[in-house]
Design an enzyme around this catalytic site. Structure first.
Site, mmCIF file in Angstrom:
data_model
loop_
_atom_site.group_PDB
_atom_site.id
_atom_site.type_symbol
_atom_site.label_atom_id
_atom_site.label_comp_id
_atom_site.label_asym_id
_atom_site.label_seq_id
_atom_site.Cartn_x
_atom_site.Cartn_y
_atom_site.Cartn_z
ATOM 1 N N ASN A 1 -46.198 13.835 -29.264
ATOM 2 C CA ASN A 1 -45.944 15.358 -29.238
ATOM 3 C C ASN A 1 -45.737 15.504 -27.795
ATOM 4 O O ASN A 1 -45.581 14.840 -26.868
ATOM 5 C CB ASN A 1 -47.181 15.954 -29.674
ATOM 6 C CG ASN A 1 -48.339 15.415 -28.846
ATOM 7 O OD1 ASN A 1 -48.495 15.815 -27.533
ATOM 8 N ND2 ASN A 1 -49.299 14.638 -29.378
ATOM 9 N N ILE B 1 -61.572 12.135 -32.984
ATOM 10 C CA ILE B 1 -62.360 11.349 -31.635
ATOM 11 C C ILE B 1 -63.392 12.844 -31.671
ATOM 12 O O ILE B 1 -64.974 12.250 -31.233
ATOM 13 C CB ILE B 1 -61.580 11.077 -30.551
ATOM 14 C CG1 ILE B 1 -60.362 10.134 -30.963
ATOM 15 C CG2 ILE B 1 -62.434 10.694 -29.398
ATOM 16 C CD1 ILE B 1 -59.541 10.174 -30.082
HETATM 17 N N1 CTP Z 1 -59.068 15.780 -31.393
HETATM 18 C C1 CTP Z 1 -59.543 14.528 -31.425
HETATM 19 N N2 CTP Z 1 -59.075 13.526 -32.281
HETATM 20 C C2 CTP Z 1 -58.202 13.901 -33.258
HETATM 21 C C3 CTP Z 1 -57.616 15.493 -33.396
HETATM 22 C C4 CTP Z 1 -58.039 15.972 -32.312
HETATM 23 O O1 CTP Z 1 -60.542 14.372 -30.616
HETATM 24 N N3 CTP Z 1 -57.837 12.973 -34.116
HETATM 25 C C5 CTP Z 1 -59.422 16.990 -30.481
HETATM 26 C C6 CTP Z 1 -58.469 17.158 -29.465
HETATM 27 O O2 CTP Z 1 -58.487 16.503 -28.337
HETATM 28 C C7 CTP Z 1 -58.731 18.615 -29.211
HETATM 29 C C8 CTP Z 1 -59.249 19.049 -30.561
HETATM 30 O O3 CTP Z 1 -60.017 17.915 -31.386
HETATM 31 O O4 CTP Z 1 -59.966 18.669 -28.335
HETATM 32 C C9 CTP Z 1 -58.133 19.853 -31.175
HETATM 33 O O5 CTP Z 1 -58.623 19.780 -32.777
HETATM 34 P P1 CTP Z 1 -57.370 19.608 -33.963
HETATM 35 O O6 CTP Z 1 -58.011 19.672 -35.226
HETATM 36 O O7 CTP Z 1 -56.512 18.669 -33.289
HETATM 37 O O8 CTP Z 1 -56.768 21.007 -33.651
HETATM 38 P P2 CTP Z 1 -55.326 21.360 -33.188
HETATM 39 O O9 CTP Z 1 -54.481 20.368 -32.533
HETATM 40 O O10 CTP Z 1 -55.411 22.676 -32.569
HETATM 41 O O11 CTP Z 1 -54.707 21.841 -34.797
HETATM 42 P P3 CTP Z 1 -54.966 22.150 -36.158
HETATM 43 O O12 CTP Z 1 -56.194 23.251 -36.179
HETATM 44 O O13 CTP Z 1 -53.871 22.430 -36.773
HETATM 45 O O14 CTP Z 1 -55.543 21.063 -36.689
#
Ligand code: CTP
Length: 397
Positions: A208, A305
């Site tokens: 990304n 995470i």
């Molecule tokens: N995060 C993480 N592990 C993942 C995905 C996300 O630790 N596998 C953390 C990112 O570092 C960030 C937060 O979760 O702090 C973002 O959450 P996410 O669910 O990915 O949200 P968005 O990227 O904003 O997208 P969406 O709401 O569309 O899922």
């Protein structure tokens, strides 16, 4: 910066020992006093005479030196220092320290001390990557030892890869950060940053556009307030800050494991743009155009995470902070995300087209806490980082 500070410098037996001579010079230039300790192996690479001439002090190298014992004793030697620096930290020294051995003066000092320890590993790339060294590294980190380096590059042994000792200037920056006094002195904070790369085959990956700029700025601000920062970063476009422990990863799964290995910590800030999915049928060999149609990629969900750390029982950091990149209804979506992930704070930002935030230098965030939402004015990512670090210091008390 280091005036009135005393560094106990343990020089291990590796070719990188010559760089320790330069380290002594710049440490003294920065105002520090240096007490040098050499292992037997170190004497094969640099002479005690050059070490003591540069340090302006005598070199300690024997556990059974009657004069030294009468003067101060090896226990005392380690206690009068503000910081113990091991450079180069060879595979052997790391192994001995990780298993609590005390066969010579250097290892006895490491075992006998309650002074913070910083190590600058240096060894052949295969030795660094060996599971035994990686186990020792994890043990030492868990014991509170801070690492600087190793760097990746051409090595004296002719091979290429991680294992080269960090440059003296980077070690000096790490020493200054470890000794920095501020409201976060003595606190351990984990910061994730950058994108993750999810392999499709050995040469292709899904990624990304995250540059890692915000996470890098946060790590820098936390270190400036005195925190010991473990900086777990994916392949970012900006270089990591100085004075933090850099743990490089590629995939979300590796980032998850690195964060778990870096615990315990008082706080965890997850600024990384972690890929939500990985390719579950990634090829072991490069995928070829076979003429029989397009490849079909299958996906599996990556570990979350932020949710995993937030859900920890006993080992949960006191403060877990996540980010939310939203394009509409920022506060509502981020508030829901805070509840869903179980974290304490969410920093939400509007990354819709035209804001120039993703990959840019500015950020406009809303801080969501248990008390509600707080809009911060648009400001530089460095200022967002300073403000967050300040808030974190207040919250940890
Ligand atoms: N995060 C993480 N592990 C993942 C995905 C996300 O630790 N596998 C953390 C990112 O570092 C960030 C937060 O979760 O702090 C973002 O959450 P996410 O669910 O990915 O949200 P968005 O990227 O904003 O997208 P969406 O709401 O569309 O899922």
């Amino acid at each position: 910066m280091l005036a009135q500070r005393r560094i106990l410098l343990i020089i291990g037996g590796g070719i990188a020992a010559y760089k320790s001579l330069l380290l002594i010079r710049i440490l003294r230039g920065a105002g520090a006093a240096v007490t040098p300790v050499m292992t037997r192996g170190a004497g094969e690479f640099v002479t005690p005479l050059s070490v003591s001439a540069l340090a302006g002090e005598k070199v300690y190298d024997s556990l059974f030196d009657l004069t030294d014992e009468a003067e101060m004793g090896h226990i005392q030697l380690s206690r009068v220092a503000d910081l113990i620096v091991v450079a180069p930290a060879t595979a052997n020294l790391m192994a001995q320290a990780a298993t609590g051995q005390a066969g010579d003066l250097a290892t006895t000092l490491l075992l006998a001390t309650d002074t913070p320890v910083l190590m600058a590993p240096a060894m052949n790339v295969r030795m660094w990557q060996h599971p035994a060294t990686q186990r020792n590294l994890a043990t030492l980190r868990a014991d509170g030892v801070t690492m600087v380096g190793p760097d990746e590059g051409d090595m004296a042994c002719g091979e290429y890869g991680p294992g080269r000792m960090a440059e003296p200037e980077a070690i000096l920056a790490a020493i200054e950060a470890r000794l920095a006094k501020g409201p976060l002195t003595g606190r351990h904070v984990i910061v994730t940053s950058g994108p993750t790369h999810e392999p499709i085959d050995p040469v292709r990956y899904i990624a990304n556009r995250s540059s890692g700029a915000q996470g890098t700025a946060i790590a820098r601000s936390l270190a400036a307030l005195g925190a010991r920062v473990s900086f777990v970063t994916g392949p970012a476009a900006v270089p990591p800050p100085e004075g933090v422990e850099v743990i490089r990863v590629e995939t979300a799964a590796q980032m998850h494991d690195a964060v778990m290995a870096a615990l315990p910590a008082e706080a965890c800030i997850m600024a990384a743009a972690v890929a939500d999915w990985r390719v579950s049928n990634a090829g072991a060999q490069k995928m070829k155009k076979t003429g029989t149609g397009l490849p079909a990629l299958e996906f599996a969900e990556n570990p979350d995470i932020l949710a995993a750390v937030s859900g920890l029982g006993d080992g949960r950091p006191r403060l877990v902070v996540g980010f939310a990149a939203e394009t509409e209804d920022v506060t509502a979506h981020a508030t829901a995300k805070r509840a869903r992930k179980g974290c304490d704070w969410i920093l939400a930002n509007d990354v819709s087209d035209g804001t120039g935030i993703m990959g840019g230098t500015e950020n406009a965030v809303t801080l969501i806490t248990a008390d509600g939402a707080e809009d911060w004015p648009r400001m530089g990512k460095g200022e967002v980082a300073d403000r967050l670090a300040q808030r974190l210091a207040e919250a940890l008390g």
